[in-house]
Motif scaffolding. Structure first.
Motif, PDB file in Angstrom:
ATOM      1  N   ASP B   3       0.823  -1.207   0.000  1.00 39.77           N
ATOM      2  CA  ASP B   3       0.000   0.000   0.000  1.00 39.77           C
ATOM      3  C   ASP B   3       0.862   1.264   0.000  1.00 39.77           C
ATOM      4  N   LEU B   4       2.160   1.096   0.198  1.00 41.89           N
ATOM      5  CA  LEU B   4       3.044   2.255   0.166  1.00 41.89           C
ATOM      6  C   LEU B   4       3.442   2.625  -1.261  1.00 41.89           C
ATOM      7  N   ARG B   5       3.272   1.640  -2.175  1.00 39.13           N
ATOM      8  CA  ARG B   5       3.813   1.817  -3.526  1.00 39.13           C
ATOM      9  C   ARG B   5       3.335   3.096  -4.196  1.00 39.13           C
ATOM     10  N   ASP B   6       2.060   3.416  -3.998  1.00 41.28           N
ATOM     11  CA  ASP B   6       1.516   4.604  -4.670  1.00 41.28           C
ATOM     12  C   ASP B   6       1.562   5.832  -3.768  1.00 41.28           C
ATOM     13  N   LYS B   7       2.168   5.654  -2.614  1.00 43.52           N
ATOM     14  CA  LYS B   7       2.164   6.757  -1.671  1.00 43.52           C
ATOM     15  C   LYS B   7       3.171   7.824  -2.088  1.00 43.52           C
ATOM     16  N   LYS B   8       2.825   9.068  -1.791  1.00 48.06           N
ATOM     17  CA  LYS B   8       3.713  10.178  -2.087  1.00 48.06           C
ATOM     18  C   LYS B   8       5.021  10.002  -1.311  1.00 48.06           C
ATOM     19  N   GLY B   9       6.112  10.259  -1.994  1.00 47.83           N
ATOM     20  CA  GLY B   9       7.410  10.146  -1.333  1.00 47.83           C
ATOM     21  C   GLY B   9       8.119   8.851  -1.663  1.00 47.83           C
ATOM     22  N   ALA B  16      13.103  -4.459  -2.260  1.00 46.77           N
ATOM     23  CA  ALA B  16      13.989  -4.860  -1.160  1.00 46.77           C
ATOM     24  C   ALA B  16      14.316  -3.653  -0.272  1.00 46.77           C
ATOM     25  N   GLY B  17      14.517  -2.515  -0.927  1.00 48.16           N
ATOM     26  CA  GLY B  17      14.854  -1.303  -0.185  1.00 48.16           C
ATOM     27  C   GLY B  17      13.763  -0.917   0.788  1.00 48.16           C
ATOM     28  N   VAL B  18      12.521  -0.914   0.296  1.00 51.18           N
ATOM     29  CA  VAL B  18      11.402  -0.532   1.145  1.00 51.18           C
ATOM     30  C   VAL B  18      11.272  -1.501   2.321  1.00 51.18           C
ATOM     31  N   ALA B  19      11.429  -2.788   2.010  1.00 50.20           N
ATOM     32  CA  ALA B  19      11.281  -3.792   3.073  1.00 50.20           C
ATOM     33  C   ALA B  19      12.289  -3.528   4.188  1.00 50.20           C
ATOM     34  N   ARG B  42      14.068  11.492   2.176  1.00 50.80           N
ATOM     35  CA  ARG B  42      15.304  12.241   1.914  1.00 50.80           C
ATOM     36  C   ARG B  42      14.999  13.738   1.809  1.00 50.80           C
ATOM     37  N   LYS B  43      13.956  14.047   1.066  1.00 52.28           N
ATOM     38  CA  LYS B  43      13.603  15.454   0.835  1.00 52.28           C
ATOM     39  C   LYS B  43      13.212  16.155   2.135  1.00 52.28           C
ATOM     40  N   LEU B  44      12.404  15.454   2.921  1.00 54.37           N
ATOM     41  CA  LEU B  44      11.950  16.022   4.190  1.00 54.37           C
ATOM     42  C   LEU B  44      13.141  16.286   5.116  1.00 54.37           C
ATOM     43  N   LEU B  45      14.074  15.336   5.144  1.00 54.26           N
ATOM     44  CA  LEU B  45      15.259  15.505   5.994  1.00 54.26           C
ATOM     45  C   LEU B  45      16.136  16.660   5.517  1.00 54.26           C
ATOM     46  N   VAL B  46      16.345  16.738   4.193  1.00 57.02           N
ATOM     47  CA  VAL B  46      17.177  17.833   3.673  1.00 57.02           C
ATOM     48  C   VAL B  46      16.557  19.170   4.060  1.00 57.02           C
ATOM     49  N   ARG B  47      15.247  19.270   3.914  1.00 54.79           N
ATOM     50  CA  ARG B  47      14.553  20.513   4.247  1.00 54.79           C
ATOM     51  C   ARG B  47      14.732  20.832   5.732  1.00 54.79           C
ATOM     52  N   GLN B  48      14.489  19.849   6.563  1.00 48.19           N
ATOM     53  CA  GLN B  48      14.522  20.082   8.010  1.00 48.19           C
ATOM     54  C   GLN B  48      15.946  20.326   8.525  1.00 48.19           C
ATOM     55  N   ILE B  49      16.893  19.492   8.079  1.00 53.19           N
ATOM     56  CA  ILE B  49      18.257  19.625   8.605  1.00 53.19           C
ATOM     57  C   ILE B  49      18.887  20.928   8.109  1.00 53.19           C
ATOM     58  N   SER B  50      18.618  21.284   6.846  1.00 51.44           N
ATOM     59  CA  SER B  50      19.230  22.519   6.349  1.00 51.44           C
ATOM     60  C   SER B  50      18.619  23.730   7.058  1.00 51.44           C
ATOM     61  N   GLN B  51      17.318  23.700   7.296  1.00 51.39           N
ATOM     62  CA  GLN B  51      16.689  24.800   8.063  1.00 51.39           C
ATOM     63  C   GLN B  51      17.297  24.911   9.438  1.00 51.39           C
ATOM     64  N   ASN B 220       2.485  14.722  10.135  1.00 46.87           N
ATOM     65  CA  ASN B 220       2.112  13.305  10.096  1.00 46.87           C
ATOM     66  C   ASN B 220       3.160  12.441   9.429  1.00 46.87           C
ATOM     67  N   GLN B 221       3.589  12.893   8.248  1.00 46.25           N
ATOM     68  CA  GLN B 221       4.570  12.106   7.510  1.00 46.25           C
ATOM     69  C   GLN B 221       5.869  12.002   8.309  1.00 46.25           C
ATOM     70  N   SER B 222       6.238  13.119   8.918  1.00 44.94           N
ATOM     71  CA  SER B 222       7.466  13.161   9.705  1.00 44.94           C
ATOM     72  C   SER B 222       7.376  12.198  10.889  1.00 44.94           C
ATOM     73  N   THR B 223       6.197  12.104  11.480  1.00 44.30           N
ATOM     74  CA  THR B 223       5.993  11.182  12.595  1.00 44.30           C
ATOM     75  C   THR B 223       6.032   9.737  12.124  1.00 44.30           C
ATOM     76  N   GLU B 224       5.380   9.476  10.976  1.00 50.01           N
ATOM     77  CA  GLU B 224       5.386   8.111  10.434  1.00 50.01           C
ATOM     78  C   GLU B 224       6.803   7.636  10.154  1.00 50.01           C
ATOM     79  N   TRP B 225       7.613   8.542   9.667  1.00 49.08           N
ATOM     80  CA  TRP B 225       8.999   8.182   9.337  1.00 49.08           C
ATOM     81  C   TRP B 225       9.919   8.295  10.556  1.00 49.08           C
ATOM     82  N   LYS B 226       9.332   8.573  11.697  1.00 48.92           N
ATOM     83  CA  LYS B 226      10.077   8.651  12.959  1.00 48.92           C
ATOM     84  C   LYS B 226      11.192   9.690  12.935  1.00 48.92           C
ATOM     85  N   ILE B 227      10.964  10.756  12.183  1.00 53.47           N
ATOM     86  CA  ILE B 227      11.896  11.886  12.270  1.00 53.47           C
ATOM     87  C   ILE B 227      11.459  12.707  13.477  1.00 53.47           C
TER      88      ILE B 227
END
Lengths: 97, 327
Positions: B3-9, B16-19, B42-51, B220-227
Motif C-alpha cells: 500500500d506504500l507503492r503509490d504513496k507520495k514520497g 527490497a529497499g522498502v522492506a 530524503r527530501k523532508l530531511l534535507v529541508r529540516q536539517i538545512s533549516q 504526520n509524515q514526519s511522525t510516520e517516518w520517525k523523524i
C-alpha cells in the motif's frame, strides 16, 4: 557566488578521547588540506577536551562495503554459532570458565 | 507494504529497499546514508536539517550584536564561546545534510536566495543585554526540548549531530538563565530590564515549536517516518511546564494572563498564540529579517576570495611536493 568557485574537499574526522582507546569517528568537515582539516577538527570537535589525538581522512579515500549486499556479505557468520562461548555446555559447578 | 507503492514520497520504489527501510523503522534502528530510503524521506530531511543548520548560523547574528557591549570581560568570553558553539552546531548539521546527497554550497545558496527558511525567532531584534539572557534561557531552552526529541530521530547522522549539540546546549541555557538571574536580583531598573526581556521573548519562544498539531503540514509524515517523535503541541506544553517555575523563582511574571496550573491535567494551561504574528515573521520578518540575510550574503561574498585563495594555495603546495618527490 562566482561560477568558478569550487567546494573544499570533505574530510572525515576521528578522535581518540584518551590514551588507551581507539580513534572514533566523530563527524566530518571541509578543508583545503590535511593541516587545515586537523586544525579545524580541533576547533570543531575538541573544544571541551574531548580528545588528545585527531586523525583526518579525505572522505574520497574511504572505501566501504555495499549496503545492498549486506545480507550475502555478512551471512557466513550466521550459521557458525559455535564461534560463541554460549554454544558450549559446561557442567554445573564448573567455575572460572 | 504494497500500500506504500503509490504513496507520495515513494516514487523511487524498490521492493527490497522498502522492506529493509520499514524494518529498520519498526525496530527503532537508524537509517544510515547509504541505505535505500524513500525520496520523500530524503527530501523532508534535507529541508529540516538545512533549516536547522541555517538557524544555527543566523542565530549567531543577534548575539554577535552584543559581543562588544557585554557588561564584563567574563560575559564577553562566555558569549564568544557560545557563538563559537553555534558555528560548530551549524557545521555538524551541514555535514549531516551533505550525507543526503546535497552539497554544502547548494544548501547555503538556498538560504541566501530565500528558498530555505530559518527559525523565525532570529528575526526579532536584541534590544538590551537582558535579551541575551532571555535568548539563552528561553530560546535555547526551547531548542533543547526539540533537540532532545531529535536525538531519537530515525536518521543516524541527524540523531548523532543532535546528541553532540544537546551536550553543548545545556551550557547555553544555563549561562542565559544566570544573566537573567543576576538582573532579576539587581536594582529595580535591572529587574525591569529582565521582566521586559521575558515579555518580549516568551511568546516567540512558544511559537518556535511550530503550528498547532491540527495545522501542521509536515507533521504526520514526519511522525510516520520517525523523524519527529513528539508533536508540536506536546513539546510546547513540556516547555511551558518546565519554564514557568523557573520564572517564578526569579520573581518574574510570564506575560500570559491565562496562564494557570491545571491540577486535573497536571500541566499549565496557557493563552492563545498570535499566529498572525508568527506568519508575518516567518515570511521574511520585516527589517530584521532583511538585515539577517544581507549579513549572511555579505559574509559569504566577502569570504569568497579567502575560500578560493586557500584552495589555490593548497593545490600549489601539493604540486610542489609532487614535483619534489619526482626529482
Amino acid at each position: 557566488m562566482p561560477a568558478s568557485s569550487r567546494e573544499w574537499p570533505l574530510w572525515e574526522i576521528f578522535v581518540r578521547s584518551r590514551q588507551g582507546l581507539s580513534h572514533k569517528h566523530v563527524g566530518s568537515l571541509r578543508a583545503v588540506d590535511a593541516e587545515m582539516a586537523i586544525q579545524n577538527a580541533r576547533d570543531v570537535y575538541t573544544r571541551r577536551r574531548e580528545g588528545e589525538s585527531i586523525w583526518v581522512v579525505e572522505a574520497s579515500h574511504i572505501h566501504a562495503s555495499q549496503p545492498e549486499s549486506r545480507g550475502p556479505f555478512f551471512d557466513p557468520a550466521d550459521d557458525k554459532i559455535y564461534r560463541h562461548p554460549t554454544f558450549y555446555d559446561v557442567p554445573d559447578g564448573v567455575e572460572n570458565m | 507494504m504494497s500500500d506504500l507503492r503509490d504513496k507520495k514520497g515513494y516514487e523511487n520504489w524498490d521492493e527490497a529497499g522498502v522492506a529493509r527501510f520499514e524494518a529498520l523503522l519498526a525496530a527503532e534502528e537508524k537509517v544510515e546514508p547509504r541505505d535505500w530510503m524513500p525520496d520523500g524521506y530524503r527530501k523532508l530531511l534535507v529541508r529540516q536539517i538545512s533549516q536547522h543548520a541555517h538557524s544555527e548560523v543566523v542565530g549567531m547574528l543577534p548575539e554577535g550584536n552584543w559581543l562588544t557591549r557585554a557588561p564584563t570581560l567574563k560575559r564577553k568570553a562566555v558569549l564568544l564561546a557560545k557563538i563559537q558553539d553555534e558555528a560548530g552546531h551549524a557545521l555538524y548539521l551541514y555535514s549531516a545534510c551533505e550525507t543526503l546527497g546535497t552539497t554544502r554550497d547548494e544548501t547555503i545558496e538556498a538560504l541566501h536566495d530565500g528558498r530555505a527558511k530559518y527559525s523565525s525567532i532570529f528575526n526579532y531584534p536584541t534590544l538590551t543585554w537582558a535579551d541575551i539572557g532571555a535568548i539563552g534561557w528561553l530560546v535555547d531552552g526551547a531548542a533543547i526540548v526539540n533537540q532532545v526529541m531529535l536525538c531519537r530521530c530515525s536518521y543516524g547522522p541527524y540523531a548523532r549531530a543532535m546528541e553532540r549539540i544537546c551536550k553543548e546546549e545545556s551550557f547555553h541555557q544555563r549561562q542565559g538563565y544566570e544573566i537573567v538571574t543576576k538582573l532579576a536580583q539587581g536594582t529595580p531598573e535591572q529587574k525591569k530590564m529582565a521582566q521586559e526581556a521575558l515579555n518580549r521573548w516568551w511568546w516567540p519562544s512558544l511559537m518556535m515549536f511550530g503550528p498547532h498539531d491540527s495545522e501542521s503540514t509536515h507533521g504526520n509524515q514526519s511522525t510516520e517516518w520517525k523523524i519527529k517523535r513528539r508533536s508540536n503541541d506536546d513539546l510546547r506544553q513540556h516547555f511551558v511546564d518546565m519554564t514557568v517555575p523557573q520564572a517564578e523563582i526569579l520573581g518574574l511574571t510570564v506575560p500570559d494572563p491565562d496562564l494557570k496550573w491545571n491540577e486535573e491535567r497536571g500541566h499549565y494551561d496557557f493563552g492563545p498564540i498570535d499566529w498572525d504574528e508568527f506568519k508575518r515573521v516567518l515570511k521574511g520578518g520585516g527589517p530584521v529579517g532583511r538585515e539577517r540575510l544581507n549579513a549572511r550574503r555579505k559574509a559569504w561574498e566577502d569570504g569568497a576570495w579567502v575560500r578560493e585563495a586557500a584552495l589555490a594555495h593548497a593545490e600549489k603546495r601539493r604540486a610542489r611536493r609532487q614535483a619534489a618527490a619526482a626529482e
